[in-house]
Write a protein that holds these residues in place. Structure first.
Motif, PDB file in Angstrom:
ATOM      1  N   GLY A 184       8.531  10.431  12.528  1.00 45.21           N
ATOM      2  CA  GLY A 184       7.440  10.863  11.670  1.00 45.21           C
ATOM      3  C   GLY A 184       7.603  10.263  10.289  1.00 45.21           C
ATOM      4  O   GLY A 184       8.390   9.342  10.097  1.00 45.21           O
ATOM      5  N   ASN A 185       6.877  10.795   9.338  1.00 42.66           N
ATOM      6  CA  ASN A 185       6.966  10.309   7.951  1.00 42.66           C
ATOM      7  C   ASN A 185       6.682   8.819   7.822  1.00 42.66           C
ATOM      8  O   ASN A 185       7.388   8.104   7.103  1.00 42.66           O
ATOM      9  CB  ASN A 185       8.359  10.578   7.390  1.00 42.66           C
ATOM     10  CG  ASN A 185       8.302  11.767   6.463  1.00 42.66           C
ATOM     11  OD1 ASN A 185       7.434  11.834   5.594  1.00 42.66           O
ATOM     12  ND2 ASN A 185       9.192  12.707   6.670  1.00 42.66           N
ATOM     13  N   CYS A 186       5.693   8.325   8.555  1.00 43.19           N
ATOM     14  CA  CYS A 186       5.351   6.914   8.439  1.00 43.19           C
ATOM     15  C   CYS A 186       3.853   6.754   8.248  1.00 43.19           C
ATOM     16  O   CYS A 186       3.216   5.886   8.856  1.00 43.19           O
ATOM     17  CB  CYS A 186       5.843   6.133   9.651  1.00 43.19           C
ATOM     18  SG  CYS A 186       5.421   6.897  11.229  1.00 43.19           S
ATOM     19  N   THR A 187       3.298   7.632   7.417  1.00 43.15           N
ATOM     20  CA  THR A 187       1.846   7.659   7.190  1.00 43.15           C
ATOM     21  C   THR A 187       1.308   6.285   6.821  1.00 43.15           C
ATOM     22  O   THR A 187       0.303   5.824   7.387  1.00 43.15           O
ATOM     23  CB  THR A 187       1.507   8.634   6.051  1.00 43.15           C
ATOM     24  OG1 THR A 187       2.285   9.816   6.208  1.00 43.15           O
ATOM     25  CG2 THR A 187       0.040   9.003   6.082  1.00 43.15           C
ATOM     26  N   GLU A 243      -5.520  10.199   3.124  1.00 43.95           N
ATOM     27  CA  GLU A 243      -4.593   9.844   4.208  1.00 43.95           C
ATOM     28  C   GLU A 243      -5.107  10.253   5.579  1.00 43.95           C
ATOM     29  O   GLU A 243      -4.321  10.473   6.497  1.00 43.95           O
ATOM     30  CB  GLU A 243      -3.210  10.424   3.919  1.00 43.95           C
ATOM     31  CG  GLU A 243      -2.526   9.597   2.859  1.00 43.95           C
ATOM     32  CD  GLU A 243      -1.287  10.265   2.269  1.00 43.95           C
ATOM     33  OE1 GLU A 243      -0.436   9.531   1.756  1.00 43.95           O
ATOM     34  OE2 GLU A 243      -1.180  11.510   2.317  1.00 43.95           O
ATOM     35  N   TYR A 244      -6.414  10.321   5.691  1.00 43.40           N
ATOM     36  CA  TYR A 244      -7.020  10.667   6.970  1.00 43.40           C
ATOM     37  C   TYR A 244      -7.585   9.415   7.636  1.00 43.40           C
ATOM     38  O   TYR A 244      -8.074   8.504   6.971  1.00 43.40           O
ATOM     39  CB  TYR A 244      -8.179  11.646   6.766  1.00 43.40           C
ATOM     40  CG  TYR A 244      -7.765  13.020   6.326  1.00 43.40           C
ATOM     41  CD1 TYR A 244      -7.689  13.341   4.972  1.00 43.40           C
ATOM     42  CD2 TYR A 244      -7.452  14.018   7.254  1.00 43.40           C
ATOM     43  CE1 TYR A 244      -7.312  14.610   4.560  1.00 43.40           C
ATOM     44  CE2 TYR A 244      -7.085  15.284   6.849  1.00 43.40           C
ATOM     45  CZ  TYR A 244      -7.010  15.573   5.505  1.00 43.40           C
ATOM     46  OH  TYR A 244      -6.640  16.824   5.102  1.00 43.40           O
ATOM     47  N   GLU A 265       2.425   3.264   7.316  1.00 47.82           N
ATOM     48  CA  GLU A 265       2.442   2.308   8.426  1.00 47.82           C
ATOM     49  C   GLU A 265       1.306   2.578   9.404  1.00 47.82           C
ATOM     50  O   GLU A 265       0.602   1.674   9.848  1.00 47.82           O
ATOM     51  CB  GLU A 265       3.759   2.432   9.188  1.00 47.82           C
ATOM     52  CG  GLU A 265       4.782   1.403   8.812  1.00 47.82           C
ATOM     53  CD  GLU A 265       6.060   1.602   9.620  1.00 47.82           C
ATOM     54  OE1 GLU A 265       6.385   0.712  10.428  1.00 47.82           O
ATOM     55  OE2 GLU A 265       6.707   2.657   9.460  1.00 47.82           O
ATOM     56  N   LEU A 266       1.124   3.864   9.747  1.00 51.95           N
ATOM     57  CA  LEU A 266       0.096   4.219  10.720  1.00 51.95           C
ATOM     58  C   LEU A 266      -1.287   3.875  10.184  1.00 51.95           C
ATOM     59  O   LEU A 266      -2.138   3.380  10.912  1.00 51.95           O
ATOM     60  CB  LEU A 266       0.157   5.715  11.040  1.00 51.95           C
ATOM     61  CG  LEU A 266       1.382   6.179  11.813  1.00 51.95           C
ATOM     62  CD1 LEU A 266       1.383   7.702  11.932  1.00 51.95           C
ATOM     63  CD2 LEU A 266       1.426   5.568  13.208  1.00 51.95           C
ATOM     64  N   LEU A 267      -1.518   4.156   8.916  1.00 58.46           N
ATOM     65  CA  LEU A 267      -2.848   3.944   8.356  1.00 58.46           C
ATOM     66  C   LEU A 267      -3.172   2.463   8.195  1.00 58.46           C
ATOM     67  O   LEU A 267      -4.339   2.093   8.042  1.00 58.46           O
ATOM     68  CB  LEU A 267      -2.994   4.678   7.023  1.00 58.46           C
ATOM     69  CG  LEU A 267      -3.087   6.201   7.161  1.00 58.46           C
ATOM     70  CD1 LEU A 267      -3.081   6.869   5.802  1.00 58.46           C
ATOM     71  CD2 LEU A 267      -4.347   6.591   7.918  1.00 58.46           C
TER      72      LEU A 267
END
Lengths: 456, 108
Positions: free
Chosen positions: B68-71, B84-85, B73-75
């Motif tokens: 987790g904690n890879c906002t 951040e959605y 990168e994912l976005l």
């Protein structure tokens, strides 16, 4: 007019209380920054695979055992396909063919009778419990015509508990769910707080005439509290009856409960009967559980789940706790229900009993009538009570030793609620509430009163 | 036995995949024929195999937080984002009905 028989079944999704998700190592936590608790698997990036969380399996086995289910020693995972923005994979991993637990039952009680003092026990059959993934959260932004997606919840472990349509009204549904909630909280398999989405209930409702086949059922969603569950079910029953009595028909549809209006409305976005194209999850072998007899000798114990081991360590369920309270303290069954219904109240009661000579049968009155009604009036939990069990016990001891009357005790309690740090004895002294014990002093007072009368 | 237009339409709805032309449909037809050969085998009393992993051990992971904690990168993969959605259309946009969409199936 022929009588109507309402039929109510429930599908309950309970979020498993675990540190990490069902098939990935990202954290399970309510209210975190959006998309911060999401792993590559949760976001369905190619090349990722599900890895089953042991704790989630144990939670499901515990729950199955507590609900008298048969635990399937071999259960399977499947994919349920549908498109939605908060389901990045395009399918949910669930257990459709062979779930982890089947054929259980849940007993719950209702207060009936004029004074709500008669306790009636009912049972609802549990069809099955299955493990499945939760989806992410969609936030609808109607002004900008878009949906914002947060995947923090995507992949969190769920236990779906399916209750057979053995209930007949909102009150029964609510009581059954309340008991399930207490059981889950006692086991620790789910914290089951509805307000935080840890317990979600969908109701299936239909009506029919006695002797005739079951009517068409509707599914009611968007129920956010146990109180609303009872309202939603009762409203839907009424709506269907009125519809049918007016010559209309009930559609097999999904409706949402509108808590503001207190009614159910058809849900938009439901495109007819869904074809989910269930298929076996190709990345997961069958889930094998063992008991003491079938335990393999050479396996790493971390890879083995022993149903008997879990059974032996189940805590006392609410029904057992209630029986013990009734037996040990000679209180009424209704009392035991109220004690367990309020978080921390049973512990408070037992703590007071330990610290006072007053009989538990008498203490319970002070707990349920005085303490509880005060807390309710001020919307406080037992933990937030300004009066501790120590203070209450102290007060009850004064009463028990006949140093004050019960009327005086109530006045002292009223003073204690202020939480000013005074002890019961200090308040009694301040307000001169002591009962006179001295025979001579009493005689003098009586004589003075009589003398006063004679003068007139 | 040919696959009916109703089933093909239903499949296009489910999978959001366009058969595009007669060749696409023919390929599906041949795939079904190929799979149908399974019916030639007598499977009475045989438990279906649904995974070649059926005799493997299902690995159980300890309940530790390891990802987790890879906002950010994912976005990076998102075409559109708001704070951040991820951004998606307001709801599912259903495939238009057969009569209302341009599809080879119409002509069948």
């Amino acid at each position: 007019l022929a009588p109507w028989i309402p039929v109510v079944g429930l599908e309950i999704h309970a979020q498993i209380s675990s540190n990490s998700k069902l098939f990935s190592g990202s954290q399970v936590q309510f209210a975190a920054p959006p998309n911060s608790l999401v792993s590559f698997f949760d976001a369905s990036l190619p090349g990722t695979l599900p890895v089953l969380n042991r704790r989630c399996v144990e939670a499901a086995v515990m729950t199955g055992l507590a609900l008298n289910c048969s635990i399937n020693k071999k259960s399977l995972f499947d994919r349920k396909h549908y498109f939605y923005a908060d389901l990045p994979a395009g399918y949910q991993i669930t257990q459709q063919r062979v779930p982890i637990a089947v054929n259980g039952s849940l007993s719950y009680s209702l207060c009936i009778g004029n004074k709500m003092s008669q306790l009636v026990t009912k049972t609802v059959r549990i069809k099955q419990i299955q493990l499945e993934q939760d989806s992410g959260k969609s936030l609808h932004d109607d002004t900008r015509c878009q949906t914002l997606v947060d995947l923090n919840r995507a992949g969190v472990g769920l236990m779906e508990v399916v209750m057979e349509p053995d209930m007949c009204c909102g009150e029964e549904a609510a009581a059954a769910v309340r008991e399930l909630q207490l059981i889950l909280q006692t086991l620790g398999s789910s914290q089951a707080v509805m307000a935080e989405g840890q317990l979600r209930v969908d109701a299936n409702v239909s009506v029919h005439h006695p002797g005739e086949p079951y009517g068409v059922r509707t599914e009611v969603k968007n129920i956010n509290s146990i109180r609303f569950l009872a309202k939603a079910v009762d409203y839907e029953i009424q709506r269907q009856i009125e519809e049918l009595e007016n010559g209309g028909t009930v559609l097999n549809e999904t409706r949402a409960f509108d808590s503001k209006l207190g009614c159910t409305v058809p849900m938009r976005d439901k495109e007819g009967k869904q074809d989910y194209r269930f298929m076996p999850e190709p990345n997961l072998p069958p889930l094998i559980l063992y008991d003491t007899k079938s335990l393999p000798a050479n396996m790493n114990h971390q890879q083995v789940i022993n149903i008997d081991w879990i059974q032996e360590r189940l805590p006392d369920l609410p029904s057992v706790k209630r029986e013990k309270l009734v037996e040990q303290y000679e209180i009424l069954p209704e009392h035991s229900f109220t004690l367990l219904n309020e978080d921390g109240l049973a512990e408070f009661f037992e703590s007071v009993v330990k610290q006072t000579q007053m009989k538990p049968k008498k203490v319970i009155g002070w707990i349920l009538n005085d303490l509880l009604s005060y807390l309710k009036l001020h919307s406080l939990t037992v933990k937030e009570s300004p009066v501790s069990s120590f203070l209450l016990a102290d007060l009850l001891n004064l009463l028990e030793k006949k140093e004050i009357s019960s009327t005086a005790a109530k006045r002292v309690l009223a003073e204690l609620w202020k939480g000013e740090g005074k002890t019961p004895l200090e308040i009694v002294t301040e307000q001169k509430l002591e009962l006179l014990q001295d025979q001579k002093e009493l005689e003098q007072i009586c004589q003075a009163v009589i003398d006063g009368q004679e003068d007139e | 036995q040919k696959v009916s237009v109703e089933v093909l339409d239903h499949l296009e709805h489910l999978a959001l995949v366009d058969f595009r032309d007669s060749e696409g449909v023919e390929r599906l037809q041949k795939a079904i024929q190929f799979a149908d050969q399974l019916h030639d085998v007598n499977t009475d009393g045989v438990e279906p195999m649904d995974s070649v992993l059926e005799d493997r051990c299902l690995y159980l992971r300890e309940d530790d937080v390891t990802e987790g904690n890879c906002t950010k990168e994912l976005l990076e993969n998102a075409r559109e984002k708001v704070e951040e959605y991820f951004v998606a259309p307001p709801g599912n946009i259903p495939l238009p009905k057969l009569e209302e969409r341009e599809t080879f199936l119409q002509g069948s």
